[in-house]
Enzyme design. Structure first.
Site, PDB file in Angstrom:
ATOM      1  N   ASN A  38       0.773  -0.979  -0.099  1.00 25.07           N
ATOM      2  CA  ASN A  38       0.083   0.142   0.002  1.00 25.07           C
ATOM      3  C   ASN A  38       0.850   1.226  -0.048  1.00 25.07           C
ATOM      4  OD1 ASN A  38       1.025  -0.038   2.606  1.00 25.07           O
ATOM      5  ND2 ASN A  38      -0.831   0.179   3.519  1.00 25.07           N
ATOM      6  N   ASN A  40       3.044   2.250   2.025  1.00 22.28           N
ATOM      7  CA  ASN A  40       3.397   2.863   3.368  1.00 22.28           C
ATOM      8  C   ASN A  40       4.932   2.472   3.732  1.00 22.28           C
ATOM      9  OD1 ASN A  40       0.290   2.657   5.317  1.00 22.28           O
ATOM     10  ND2 ASN A  40       0.793   3.589   3.408  1.00 22.28           N
ATOM     11  N   LYS A 193      20.472  35.822 -17.460  1.00 21.04           N
ATOM     12  CA  LYS A 193      19.716  34.551 -17.875  1.00 21.04           C
ATOM     13  C   LYS A 193      18.245  34.946 -17.283  1.00 21.04           C
ATOM     14  CE  LYS A 193      19.307  30.742 -15.386  1.00 21.04           C
ATOM     15  NZ  LYS A 193      19.751  29.719 -14.669  1.00 21.04           N
ATOM     16  N   ASP A 220      27.761  26.811 -11.220  1.00 22.23           N
ATOM     17  CA  ASP A 220      26.399  27.026 -10.787  1.00 22.23           C
ATOM     18  C   ASP A 220      26.240  25.934  -9.853  1.00 22.23           C
ATOM     19  OD1 ASP A 220      23.910  27.965 -10.791  1.00 22.23           O
ATOM     20  OD2 ASP A 220      23.366  27.331 -12.944  1.00 22.23           O
TER      21      ASP A 220
HETATM   22  C1  R5P Z   1      18.874  28.410 -11.100  1.00 22.93           C
HETATM   23  O1  R5P Z   1      18.768  29.207 -10.338  1.00 22.93           O
HETATM   24  C2  R5P Z   1      20.197  27.590 -10.416  1.00 22.93           C
HETATM   25  O2  R5P Z   1      21.186  28.066  -9.987  1.00 22.93           O
HETATM   26  C3  R5P Z   1      20.509  26.670 -11.617  1.00 22.93           C
HETATM   27  O3  R5P Z   1      20.994  27.518 -12.696  1.00 22.93           O
HETATM   28  C4  R5P Z   1      19.116  25.882 -12.082  1.00 22.93           C
HETATM   29  O4  R5P Z   1      18.616  24.941 -11.272  1.00 22.93           O
HETATM   30  C5  R5P Z   1      19.380  25.074 -13.380  1.00 22.93           C
HETATM   31  O5  R5P Z   1      18.397  24.551 -13.916  1.00 22.93           O
HETATM   32  P1  R5P Z   1      18.297  24.011 -15.294  1.00 22.93           P
HETATM   33  O6  R5P Z   1      19.214  23.027 -15.322  1.00 22.93           O
HETATM   34  O7  R5P Z   1      16.883  23.546 -15.537  1.00 22.93           O
HETATM   35  O8  R5P Z   1      18.455  25.204 -16.265  1.00 22.93           O
END
Ligand code: R5P
Length: 315
Positions: A38, A40, A193, A220
Site C-alpha cells: 500500500n 506505506n 539569464k 552553478d
Molecule cells: C537556478 O537558479 C540555478 O542556480 C540553476 O541555474 C538551475 O537550477 C539550473 O536549472 P536548469 O538546469 O533546469 O536550467
C-alpha cells in the site's frame, strides 16, 4: 557532550553513505526499511541508539518526495528509540528551489521541509551548497552549510588556469561564482539569464565580461534540466570562448538534461556525488567527472560530534 556517535543512512544514496562511513572509519548503523504494497514505509532501527549522537544521511533524488518521507520516518523512529541528538545530513536539500515568495499564492516548500524535519525530531541539519542561503534561516534549530566550492576548485587547479574565466550562469549565481573565481584566481563573467515562465527553459540574453579566446569555466549550484548550461554554452561560443568546462555541485539531471548537456558539447562536465547519477546517464556523458564529497561530509560530521567549528572547513 553527547553520547556515542552513530551514522545511519536512508535509501537514497547508499554509495555516498558508505563512502562517508568509510572516511569516518565506522560502519553504518543497522536499520530495516520496508515498503508495503500500500506504499506505506516502515523503519526499524536494529541497534541500540539510547543517548547516542545520531547522524542520518539522506540526499534528495528521484523519487524526491518518497525519500523525504523516508527520512522523516527514519528520524521519528530514532527519536522514539531515545537518540540524544539527531542531525539530518542532506547533501542535496529537498525542494531547495522552492525558497521564496516570488509569485502570488505560491508554496515555499523548502520552509515546509524545515518544519517537517523539526517536527520529525531533527535537532540539527547539515546541508551542502544550498540553492539560496535563506534556507538556513528556515530552521529554528542549528543548521550548517558546507560548500563544495573547495572540492571543485582543487580539481580545476590541477589544470593551467592562466587563460581561464569563471562564468556565472545568472545574476543569482554571481556571488558564489565570484568566490569560486577568487579561489582559482581568475576573472569572471556573468550571463544575463531570464526565465519567462515555469517551462524549465531558461534563455540567456546577454553576457557581462570578456570571454573572447578564453577557457570558460561555468559555475552553478545545480544542473536540473540542463537548459541553463546549454544556453550558457551557446552564448559563450557566440562571444568567442575557446573551451567550455562546467563546475557544478548538484547533478540533478532531470527531464531532458542528458540530451541538452550532450548538445552543449562541453569540454568537461565536473560535478560532485551529492546526488547519485544513474549509470545510463553517466555513460551518455563522455566528459563527465564526478568528485567525491564524502571526505568533506565525513569531516563535518566528526566536527559536529566533537563540538568543533564547521566554518573553519571553508577557509
Ligand atoms: C537556478 O537558479 C540555478 O542556480 C540553476 O541555474 C538551475 O537550477 C539550473 O536549472 P536548469 O538546469 O533546469 O536550467
Amino acid at each position: 557532550m553527547f553520547g556515542e556517535m552513530k551514522v545511519f543512512s536512508g535509501g537514497s544514496h547508499p554509495q555516498l553513505a558508505a563512502d562517508i562511513a568509510a572516511h569516518i572509519g565506522m560502519p553504518l548503523g543497522k536499520i530495516k526499511i520496508t515498503r508495503f504494497s500500500n506504499e506505506n514505509i516502515k523503519v526499524k532501527v536494529e541497534e541500540n541508539v539510547r543517548e547516542a549522537d545520531v547522524f542520518v544521511i539522506q540526499t534528495s533524488c528521484s523519487p524526491v518526495s518518497d525519500y523525504l518521507l523516508e527520512l522523516l520516518i527514519l528520524i521519528d523512529a530514532l527519536k522514539f528509540a531515545s537518540a540524544a541528538r539527531i542531525t539530518a545530513v542532506l547533501p542535496y536539500f529537498p525542494y531547495a528551489r522552492s525558497d521564496k515568495k516570488d509569485e502570488a499564492r505560491i508554496s515555499i516548500t523548502a520552509r515546509l521541509v524545515a518544519d517537517l524535519l523539526e517536527t520529525a525530531g531533527a535537532d540539527r541539519v547539515l546541508a551542502m551548497t544550498l540553492h539560496a542561503p535563506q534556507i538556513l534561516g528556515f530552521f529554528r534549530k542549528p543548521a550548517d552549510q558546507l560548500f563544495a566550492t573547495p572540492i571543485l576548485a582543487e580539481y580545476f587547479k590541477r589544470t593551467d588556469l592562466g587563460n581561464s574565466v569563471v562564468v556565472a550562469t545568472d545574476a543569482g549565481a554571481a556571488k558564489f561564482a565570484g568566490h569560486f573565481a577568487k579561489r582559482l584566481k581568475t576573472p569572471m563573467a556573468i550571463i544575463d539569464k531570464r526565465r519567462f515562465d515555469d517551462s524549465e527553459q531558461a534563455q540567456s540574453v546577454a553576457l557581462i565580461g570578456d570571454v573572447d579566446g578564453k577557457d570558460a569555466i561555468i559555475y552553478d549550484d545545480e544542473i536540473a534540466t540542463g537548459g541553463s548550461i546549454k544556453e550558457a554554452a551557446n552564448i559563450l561560443r557566440k562571444f568567442g570562448a575557446r573551451t567550455i568546462r562546467v563546475g557544478v555541485t548538484h547533478p540533478v539531471f532531470s527531464g531532458p538534461a542528458v540530451d541538452r548537456l550532450r548538445e552543449a558539447e562541453l569540454d568537461e562536465l565536473v560535478v560532485t556525488d551529492s546526488i547519485p547519477i544513474p549509470k545510463a546517464k553517466a555513460q551518455a556523458l563522455p566528459t563527465l567527472v564526478v568528485l567525491s564529497t564524502a571526505g568533506m561530509l565525513g569531516d563535518a560530521i566528526l566536527r559536529i560530534h566533537g563540538g568543533r567549528s564547521i566554518s573553519e572547513m571553508m577557509d
